[in-house]
Motif scaffolding. Structure first.
Motif, PDB file in Angstrom:
ATOM      1  N   LEU A   1       0.857  -1.177   0.000  1.00 57.18           N
ATOM      2  CA  LEU A   1       0.000   0.000   0.000  1.00 57.18           C
ATOM      3  C   LEU A   1       0.894   1.228   0.000  1.00 57.18           C
ATOM      4  CD1 LEU A   1      -2.757   1.466   0.375  1.00 57.18           C
ATOM      5  CD2 LEU A   1      -2.475   1.114   2.851  1.00 57.18           C
ATOM      6  N   ASP A   2       0.652   2.127  -0.959  1.00 57.18           N
ATOM      7  CA  ASP A   2       1.333   3.416  -1.018  1.00 57.18           C
ATOM      8  C   ASP A   2       0.282   4.472  -0.680  1.00 57.18           C
ATOM      9  OD1 ASP A   2       2.856   5.666  -1.556  1.00 57.18           O
ATOM     10  OD2 ASP A   2       3.136   5.237  -3.681  1.00 57.18           O
ATOM     11  N   LEU A   3       0.362   5.010   0.550  1.00 55.02           N
ATOM     12  CA  LEU A   3      -0.635   5.984   1.021  1.00 55.02           C
ATOM     13  C   LEU A   3      -0.228   7.394   0.644  1.00 55.02           C
ATOM     14  CD1 LEU A   3      -1.674   4.859   4.607  1.00 55.02           C
ATOM     15  CD2 LEU A   3      -3.066   4.914   2.551  1.00 55.02           C
ATOM     16  N   ALA A   4      -1.193   8.190   0.198  1.00 54.63           N
ATOM     17  CA  ALA A   4      -0.932   9.551  -0.279  1.00 54.63           C
ATOM     18  C   ALA A   4       0.156   9.485  -1.343  1.00 54.63           C
ATOM     19  CB  ALA A   4      -0.547  10.483   0.869  1.00 54.63           C
TER      20      ALA A   4
ATOM     21  N   ASN B   1      -3.017  -0.834  -8.508  1.00 53.69           N
ATOM     22  CA  ASN B   1      -4.421  -0.467  -8.443  1.00 53.69           C
ATOM     23  C   ASN B   1      -4.474   0.936  -7.849  1.00 53.69           C
ATOM     24  OD1 ASN B   1      -7.250  -0.550  -8.275  1.00 53.69           O
ATOM     25  ND2 ASN B   1      -7.175  -1.488  -6.248  1.00 53.69           N
ATOM     26  N   ALA B   2      -4.621   1.961  -8.689  1.00 57.74           N
ATOM     27  CA  ALA B   2      -4.613   3.355  -8.241  1.00 57.74           C
ATOM     28  C   ALA B   2      -6.030   3.772  -7.860  1.00 57.74           C
ATOM     29  CB  ALA B   2      -4.046   4.254  -9.336  1.00 57.74           C
ATOM     30  N   LEU B   3      -6.182   4.259  -6.627  1.00 58.87           N
ATOM     31  CA  LEU B   3      -7.492   4.565  -6.069  1.00 58.87           C
ATOM     32  C   LEU B   3      -7.569   6.018  -5.630  1.00 58.87           C
ATOM     33  CD1 LEU B   3      -7.587   1.425  -3.764  1.00 58.87           C
ATOM     34  CD2 LEU B   3      -8.897   1.726  -5.870  1.00 58.87           C
ATOM     35  N   CYS B   4      -8.600   6.713  -6.073  1.00 54.52           N
ATOM     36  CA  CYS B   4      -8.813   8.110  -5.682  1.00 54.52           C
ATOM     37  C   CYS B   4      -9.658   8.116  -4.409  1.00 54.52           C
ATOM     38  CB  CYS B   4      -9.498   8.888  -6.803  1.00 54.52           C
ATOM     39  SG  CYS B   4      -9.524  10.667  -6.504  1.00 54.52           S
ATOM     40  N   ILE B   5      -8.985   8.291  -3.260  1.00 55.10           N
ATOM     41  CA  ILE B   5      -9.636   8.265  -1.953  1.00 55.10           C
ATOM     42  C   ILE B   5      -9.063   9.397  -1.120  1.00 55.10           C
ATOM     43  CG2 ILE B   5      -9.901   6.959   0.205  1.00 55.10           C
ATOM     44  CD1 ILE B   5      -9.732   4.392  -1.463  1.00 55.10           C
ATOM     45  N   ASP B   6      -9.925  10.156  -0.495  1.00 55.91           N
ATOM     46  CA  ASP B   6      -9.489  11.196   0.433  1.00 55.91           C
ATOM     47  C   ASP B   6      -9.325  10.539   1.798  1.00 55.91           C
ATOM     48  OD1 ASP B   6      -9.121  13.321   2.161  1.00 55.91           O
ATOM     49  OD2 ASP B   6     -10.660  14.572   1.230  1.00 55.91           O
ATOM     50  N   LEU B   7      -8.080  10.305   2.186  1.00 61.90           N
ATOM     51  CA  LEU B   7      -7.798   9.599   3.431  1.00 61.90           C
ATOM     52  C   LEU B   7      -8.315  10.329   4.661  1.00 61.90           C
ATOM     53  CD1 LEU B   7      -4.181   8.515   2.542  1.00 61.90           C
ATOM     54  CD2 LEU B   7      -6.163   7.021   2.774  1.00 61.90           C
TER      55      LEU B   7
ATOM     56  N   TRP C   1     -12.513   2.893   4.758  1.00 66.95           N
ATOM     57  CA  TRP C   1     -11.655   2.199   3.800  1.00 66.95           C
ATOM     58  C   TRP C   1     -10.460   1.537   4.479  1.00 66.95           C
ATOM     59  CZ3 TRP C   1      -6.657   2.241   1.913  1.00 66.95           C
ATOM     60  CH2 TRP C   1      -6.458   1.470   0.769  1.00 66.95           C
ATOM     61  N   LEU C   2      -9.745   2.270   5.330  1.00 61.05           N
ATOM     62  CA  LEU C   2      -8.564   1.685   5.956  1.00 61.05           C
ATOM     63  C   LEU C   2      -8.924   0.585   6.944  1.00 61.05           C
ATOM     64  CD1 LEU C   2      -5.812   4.380   6.622  1.00 61.05           C
ATOM     65  CD2 LEU C   2      -5.538   2.171   5.536  1.00 61.05           C
ATOM     66  N   LEU C   3     -10.045   0.698   7.637  1.00 61.07           N
ATOM     67  CA  LEU C   3     -10.453  -0.365   8.549  1.00 61.07           C
ATOM     68  C   LEU C   3     -10.720  -1.668   7.802  1.00 61.07           C
ATOM     69  CD1 LEU C   3     -12.776   1.394  11.130  1.00 61.07           C
ATOM     70  CD2 LEU C   3     -10.627   0.221  11.593  1.00 61.07           C
ATOM     71  N   GLU C   4     -11.208  -1.565   6.573  1.00 57.21           N
ATOM     72  CA  GLU C   4     -11.470  -2.762   5.768  1.00 57.21           C
ATOM     73  C   GLU C   4     -10.178  -3.469   5.350  1.00 57.21           C
ATOM     74  OE1 GLU C   4     -13.756  -1.231   2.535  1.00 57.21           O
ATOM     75  OE2 GLU C   4     -15.543  -0.920   3.766  1.00 57.21           O
ATOM     76  N   GLN C   5      -9.047  -2.798   5.494  1.00 56.75           N
ATOM     77  CA  GLN C   5      -7.771  -3.368   5.059  1.00 56.75           C
ATOM     78  C   GLN C   5      -7.049  -4.111   6.186  1.00 56.75           C
ATOM     79  OE1 GLN C   5      -7.652  -3.034   1.783  1.00 56.75           O
ATOM     80  NE2 GLN C   5      -9.435  -1.750   2.086  1.00 56.75           N
TER      81      GLN C   5
ATOM     82  N   ALA D   1      -3.433  12.901 -10.366  1.00 57.01           N
ATOM     83  CA  ALA D   1      -2.315  12.002 -10.057  1.00 57.01           C
ATOM     84  C   ALA D   1      -2.736  10.547 -10.237  1.00 57.01           C
ATOM     85  CB  ALA D   1      -1.812  12.246  -8.641  1.00 57.01           C
ATOM     86  N   ILE D   2      -3.914  10.207  -9.754  1.00 52.37           N
ATOM     87  CA  ILE D   2      -4.393   8.824  -9.863  1.00 52.37           C
ATOM     88  C   ILE D   2      -4.592   8.442 -11.328  1.00 52.37           C
ATOM     89  CG2 ILE D   2      -6.365   7.321  -9.351  1.00 52.37           C
ATOM     90  CD1 ILE D   2      -4.342   7.736  -7.017  1.00 52.37           C
ATOM     91  N   ARG D   3      -5.152   9.343 -12.132  1.00 56.08           N
ATOM     92  CA  ARG D   3      -5.341   9.061 -13.556  1.00 56.08           C
ATOM     93  C   ARG D   3      -3.997   8.826 -14.245  1.00 56.08           C
ATOM     94  NH1 ARG D   3      -4.557  12.156 -17.542  1.00 56.08           N
ATOM     95  NH2 ARG D   3      -4.715  14.112 -16.390  1.00 56.08           N
TER      96      ARG D   3
END
Length: 193
Positions: A38-41, A83-89, A96-100, A67-69
């Motif tokens: 996982l690469d965060l931000a 897998n590039a995901l556009c998510i505001d952490l 989202w992070l709890l599901e991981q 950036a994600i595009r």
């Protein structure tokens, strides 16, 4: 100018590939050759690209759609498992992070600090998973780095906040010889088996 607009403008002008953070480049021998990362931000994904080329399947997360595009297009062209995901952490973090939970063999965070998600980052590490973290600290004032204390680590903060992990590397003096640059912390922690 809102922070999101600043990053969108910066990413519109940028091209890939970009370099991974110094910590990941210097310590890539510690990386496993398979598993999930996982690469965060992630920004333009320099860390994600290095991880994928090392053999890991990577989720790369950032709130900047540009950036994600660009990272998605680059990964497809290079046939990299990203897998590039556009998510505001800072908005959807808890969900989202709890599901991981216990999912990632490697997590990388560079030049990003949002303290509420630190426990969730730790929970997302798989047994024996590695956390690579590099960002600015408050140990020396510098006009060229962030000024807001919300974005600056305090002394020993990562080692203290990730005290349940085994510390593999902890330095708080990156850029010490260059007095005009802000000091940075580098940290690697590992979850027990």
């Amino acid at each position: 100018m809102p922070v999101a607009d600043k990053w969108e403008r910066r990413y519109q002008q940028a091209n890939l590939p970009v370099d991974a953070c110094a910590l990941l480049q210097q310590q890539q021998a510690r990386l496993p050759t398979s598993g999930r990362a996982l690469d965060l931000a992630c920004g333009l994904g320099g860390n994600a690209v290095l991880l994928a080329r090392h053999g890991l399947a990577v989720d790369a997360v950032d709130k900047a759609a540009t950036a994600i595009r660009k990272l998605s297009e680059y990964a497809a062209q290079q046939q990299l498992p990203i897998n590039a995901l556009c998510i505001d952490l800072e908005c959807t973090t808890s969900r989202w992070l709890l599901e991981q939970h216990s999912r990632y063999d490697v997590i990388v965070v560079s030049y990003y600090l949002h303290r509420p998600i630190l426990p969730l980052i730790e929970a997302a590490l798989a047994p024996e998973g590695l956390l690579f973290y590099q960002t600015f600290n408050s140990l020396r004032a510098s006009p060229s780095g962030p000024q807001n204390p919300d974005f600056l680590l305090t002394e020993n903060e990562l080692a203290d906040r990730f005290s349940s992990l085994s510390t593999r590397l902890h330095r708080q003096d990156i850029n010490a010889e260059e007095t005009t640059k802000p000091l940075q912390t580098q940290y690697i922690g590992q979850r027990d088996a």
